[in-house]
Design a protein around this motif. Structure first.
Motif, PDB file in Angstrom:
ATOM      1  N   ILE A 104       0.833  -1.205   0.000  1.00 48.64           N
ATOM      2  CA  ILE A 104       0.000   0.000   0.000  1.00 48.64           C
ATOM      3  C   ILE A 104       0.874   1.263   0.000  1.00 48.64           C
ATOM      4  O   ILE A 104       0.579   2.236  -0.699  1.00 48.64           O
ATOM      5  CB  ILE A 104      -0.965  -0.005   1.197  1.00 48.64           C
ATOM      6  N   ALA A 105       1.964   1.248   0.764  1.00 47.26           N
ATOM      7  CA  ALA A 105       2.857   2.415   0.805  1.00 47.26           C
ATOM      8  C   ALA A 105       3.476   2.668  -0.569  1.00 47.26           C
ATOM      9  O   ALA A 105       3.642   3.823  -0.982  1.00 47.26           O
ATOM     10  CB  ALA A 105       3.948   2.210   1.846  1.00 47.26           C
ATOM     11  N   ALA A 165      -8.979  -0.185  -2.761  1.00 45.76           N
ATOM     12  CA  ALA A 165      -9.796  -0.406  -3.955  1.00 45.76           C
ATOM     13  C   ALA A 165      -9.354   0.504  -5.100  1.00 45.76           C
ATOM     14  O   ALA A 165      -9.280   0.081  -6.263  1.00 45.76           O
ATOM     15  CB  ALA A 165     -11.271  -0.187  -3.628  1.00 45.76           C
ATOM     16  N   ARG A 166      -9.059   1.741  -4.766  1.00 41.78           N
ATOM     17  CA  ARG A 166      -8.611   2.684  -5.792  1.00 41.78           C
ATOM     18  C   ARG A 166      -7.246   2.284  -6.346  1.00 41.78           C
ATOM     19  O   ARG A 166      -7.012   2.358  -7.562  1.00 41.78           O
ATOM     20  CB  ARG A 166      -8.557   4.093  -5.188  1.00 41.78           C
ATOM     21  N   LEU A 167      -6.344   1.837  -5.475  1.00 42.18           N
ATOM     22  CA  LEU A 167      -5.029   1.406  -5.927  1.00 42.18           C
ATOM     23  C   LEU A 167      -5.132   0.183  -6.831  1.00 42.18           C
ATOM     24  O   LEU A 167      -4.444   0.085  -7.852  1.00 42.18           O
ATOM     25  CB  LEU A 167      -4.129   1.091  -4.726  1.00 42.18           C
ATOM     26  N   GLY A 168      -6.001  -0.748  -6.472  1.00 40.52           N
ATOM     27  CA  GLY A 168      -6.207  -1.918  -7.328  1.00 40.52           C
ATOM     28  C   GLY A 168      -6.663  -1.509  -8.712  1.00 40.52           C
ATOM     29  O   GLY A 168      -6.161  -2.005  -9.736  1.00 40.52           O
ATOM     30  N   GLU A 169      -7.592  -0.575  -8.754  1.00 40.57           N
ATOM     31  CA  GLU A 169      -8.103  -0.074 -10.035  1.00 40.57           C
ATOM     32  C   GLU A 169      -7.012   0.627 -10.838  1.00 40.57           C
ATOM     33  O   GLU A 169      -6.871   0.407 -12.054  1.00 40.57           O
ATOM     34  CB  GLU A 169      -9.257   0.892  -9.768  1.00 40.57           C
ATOM     35  N   LEU A 170      -6.213   1.440 -10.177  1.00 39.37           N
ATOM     36  CA  LEU A 170      -5.164   2.191 -10.868  1.00 39.37           C
ATOM     37  C   LEU A 170      -4.104   1.271 -11.464  1.00 39.37           C
ATOM     38  O   LEU A 170      -3.659   1.474 -12.599  1.00 39.37           O
ATOM     39  CB  LEU A 170      -4.518   3.191  -9.898  1.00 39.37           C
ATOM     40  N   GLY A 179      -0.116   8.443  -5.321  1.00 42.75           N
ATOM     41  CA  GLY A 179      -0.629   9.439  -4.384  1.00 42.75           C
ATOM     42  C   GLY A 179      -1.958   9.034  -3.770  1.00 42.75           C
ATOM     43  O   GLY A 179      -2.691   9.880  -3.251  1.00 42.75           O
ATOM     44  N   GLU A 180      -2.278   7.745  -3.820  1.00 43.93           N
ATOM     45  CA  GLU A 180      -3.534   7.204  -3.275  1.00 43.93           C
ATOM     46  C   GLU A 180      -3.206   6.130  -2.241  1.00 43.93           C
ATOM     47  O   GLU A 180      -2.195   5.433  -2.359  1.00 43.93           O
ATOM     48  CB  GLU A 180      -4.370   6.561  -4.384  1.00 43.93           C
ATOM     49  N   SER A 181      -4.051   5.981  -1.231  1.00 47.61           N
ATOM     50  CA  SER A 181      -3.840   4.927  -0.244  1.00 47.61           C
ATOM     51  C   SER A 181      -5.052   4.016  -0.063  1.00 47.61           C
ATOM     52  O   SER A 181      -4.975   3.031   0.671  1.00 47.61           O
ATOM     53  CB  SER A 181      -3.446   5.530   1.112  1.00 47.61           C
ATOM     54  N   ASP A 182      -6.162   4.342  -0.724  1.00 45.19           N
ATOM     55  CA  ASP A 182      -7.340   3.488  -0.639  1.00 45.19           C
ATOM     56  C   ASP A 182      -7.093   2.215  -1.439  1.00 45.19           C
ATOM     57  O   ASP A 182      -6.793   2.275  -2.639  1.00 45.19           O
ATOM     58  CB  ASP A 182      -8.558   4.215  -1.203  1.00 45.19           C
ATOM     59  N   GLY A 241       0.806  -5.572   4.898  1.00 42.01           N
ATOM     60  CA  GLY A 241       1.550  -5.981   6.087  1.00 42.01           C
ATOM     61  C   GLY A 241       0.901  -7.130   6.832  1.00 42.01           C
ATOM     62  O   GLY A 241       0.372  -8.073   6.234  1.00 42.01           O
ATOM     63  N   ALA A 242       0.919  -7.049   8.155  1.00 41.62           N
ATOM     64  CA  ALA A 242       0.383  -8.128   8.992  1.00 41.62           C
ATOM     65  C   ALA A 242      -1.116  -8.303   8.811  1.00 41.62           C
ATOM     66  O   ALA A 242      -1.666  -9.361   9.155  1.00 41.62           O
ATOM     67  CB  ALA A 242       0.705  -7.841  10.459  1.00 41.62           C
ATOM     68  N   ARG A 243      -1.773  -7.302   8.262  1.00 40.49           N
ATOM     69  CA  ARG A 243      -3.236  -7.388   8.084  1.00 40.49           C
ATOM     70  C   ARG A 243      -3.625  -8.289   6.914  1.00 40.49           C
ATOM     71  O   ARG A 243      -4.781  -8.668   6.789  1.00 40.49           O
ATOM     72  CB  ARG A 243      -3.816  -5.985   7.890  1.00 40.49           C
ATOM     73  N   GLY A 244      -2.668  -8.612   6.057  1.00 40.00           N
ATOM     74  CA  GLY A 244      -2.978  -9.499   4.940  1.00 40.00           C
ATOM     75  C   GLY A 244      -2.764  -8.843   3.599  1.00 40.00           C
ATOM     76  O   GLY A 244      -1.857  -8.019   3.434  1.00 40.00           O
ATOM     77  N   ALA A 245      -3.613  -9.160   2.639  1.00 36.40           N
ATOM     78  CA  ALA A 245      -3.444  -8.623   1.288  1.00 36.40           C
ATOM     79  C   ALA A 245      -4.776  -8.620   0.546  1.00 36.40           C
ATOM     80  O   ALA A 245      -5.687  -9.399   0.850  1.00 36.40           O
ATOM     81  CB  ALA A 245      -2.420  -9.453   0.515  1.00 36.40           C
ATOM     82  N   TYR A 246      -4.875  -7.738  -0.438  1.00 36.86           N
ATOM     83  CA  TYR A 246      -6.029  -7.642  -1.318  1.00 36.86           C
ATOM     84  C   TYR A 246      -5.650  -8.195  -2.689  1.00 36.86           C
ATOM     85  O   TYR A 246      -4.483  -8.131  -3.090  1.00 36.86           O
ATOM     86  CB  TYR A 246      -6.470  -6.187  -1.489  1.00 36.86           C
ATOM     87  N   TYR A 247      -6.631  -8.713  -3.402  1.00 35.91           N
ATOM     88  CA  TYR A 247      -6.377  -9.131  -4.786  1.00 35.91           C
ATOM     89  C   TYR A 247      -7.435  -8.511  -5.693  1.00 35.91           C
ATOM     90  O   TYR A 247      -8.601  -8.324  -5.306  1.00 35.91           O
ATOM     91  CB  TYR A 247      -6.350 -10.656  -4.917  1.00 35.91           C
ATOM     92  N   PHE A 248      -7.010  -8.188  -6.907  1.00 35.25           N
ATOM     93  CA  PHE A 248      -7.885  -7.523  -7.871  1.00 35.25           C
ATOM     94  C   PHE A 248      -7.637  -8.087  -9.267  1.00 35.25           C
ATOM     95  O   PHE A 248      -6.491  -8.252  -9.684  1.00 35.25           O
ATOM     96  CB  PHE A 248      -7.614  -6.015  -7.916  1.00 35.25           C
ATOM     97  N   THR A 249      -8.704  -8.369  -9.971  1.00 41.32           N
ATOM     98  CA  THR A 249      -8.659  -8.634 -11.406  1.00 41.32           C
ATOM     99  C   THR A 249      -9.837  -7.897 -12.015  1.00 41.32           C
ATOM    100  O   THR A 249     -10.625  -7.274 -11.307  1.00 41.32           O
ATOM    101  CB  THR A 249      -8.769 -10.142 -11.735  1.00 41.32           C
TER     102      THR A 249
END
Length: 316
Positions: free
Chosen positions: A194-195, A207-212, A202-205, A226-234
């Protein structure tokens, strides 16, 4: 070959004591580097991996190649530079949850890697090419080598997996952002944190990062949190996979490389996307429990036992 990767590995010195390194008088020596960490992680999980790099004609370089080869990684594409040294770095465990890393890699043999060091035939039968944002930051010739590797992979229809692995100390922010975006546009799968997404867009959301990132051309985006896990997007699906709890983080360095190895292993084993991310989270968690870049990388039996035990504890 299941996965080939390209990049610098270095000799790692770690003080035997905790605290500021100025007080240390004894060090242990190991080897580490993002790309070779991934290659070793994959061999431990039962896959075939190859590492492209360059080392100095010195004892450090010889020891490194011997070590990585001993872990089952193909090192046939590692060349030796007699005019430049093998890079070194220091890991400083100052206190619990505070580990600092210092690199001494300027002018290293690996920074002199160039597109002429690549064998086009080596890419022919690979299932994936794994690259990071570290290698193109080392030098102009190393950057050219990365883009040549991308070109060769595309010629042979080899999917490209890109981990930005941002290192702001190696280059200017403008140059880093421009190059990382250029590589992301060529990649089939991107694995940013995310960082790193915030740095690039310049985004941290999430869902928005996945889209970008998808808009850049990738077919799969795995966004690490991080420790919270991960998101996946297709284009068709998205979701979040929680991380695995770790009671005590011994050494966080190398967790992202373990994540990449676990994810690629899941794809190679035919797991669906969420299960591949779950395996990636588990490998990353296990890596943080052991000191060293590769020492905590699990084999298939260990990762399955860890995941089963953790899932049983959650059910209880």
């Amino acid at each position: 070959m299941d996965v080939i990767t390209i990049g610098e590995s270095m000799v790692l010195f770690t003080p035997d004591s905790t605290g500021p390194m100025r007080y240390a008088n004894q060090f242990s020596m190991k080897f580490g580097g993002a790309e070779s960490n991934v290659a070793i992680g994959l061999t431990r999980l039962g896959h075939k991996s190859g590492w492209i790099s360059k080392v100095g004609n010195d004892e450090f370089g010889k020891g490194m190649v011997s070590f990585i080869n001993g872990e089952g990684v193909d090192v046939s594409q590692v060349s030796v530079d007699s005019e430049a040294p093998t890079g070194i770095y220091f890991k400083e465990p100052r206190r619990a949850n505070d580990t600092r890393v210092y690199y001494y890699r300027k002018g290293s043999a690996a920074s002199r890697l160039s597109k002429d060091d690549l064998n086009p035939d080596y890419f022919q039968h690979a299932k994936y090419l794994h690259i990071t944002g570290i290698t193109p930051a080392l030098s102009e010739t190393a950057r050219e080598a990365v883009f040549e590797a991308i070109k060769l992979a595309k010629q042979h229809n080899v999917p490209i997996v890109f981990d930005p692995n941002l290192r702001t100390k190696l280059w200017s922010e403008e140059e880093a952002r421009k190059t990382l975006l250029a590589i992301a546009r060529e990649a089939d799968i991107v694995l940013p944190g995310i960082a790193e997404g915030k740095f690039i867009f310049g985004e941290s959301d999430p869902a928005r990062l996945g889209e970008l990132f998808l808009n850049q051309g990738a077919s799969v985006v795995i966004l690490k949190d991080g420790a919270r896990g991960a998101y996946y997007f297709t284009a068709e699906q998205n979701g979040r996979v929680p991380g695995f709890p770790v009671e005590q983080v011994v050494d966080p360095v190398g967790a992202g490389d373990g994540f990449a190895a676990g994810f690629l292993s899941g794809l190679l084993d035919g797991l669906d996307l969420s299960k591949a991310v779950e395996r990636a989270n588990a490998v990353g968690a296990l890596v943080t429990m052991v000191s060293g870049d590769v020492e905590g990388l699990p084999d298939k039996e260990e990762i399955e036992a860890f995941m089963n035990q953790t899932n049983e504890d959650v059910i209880r």
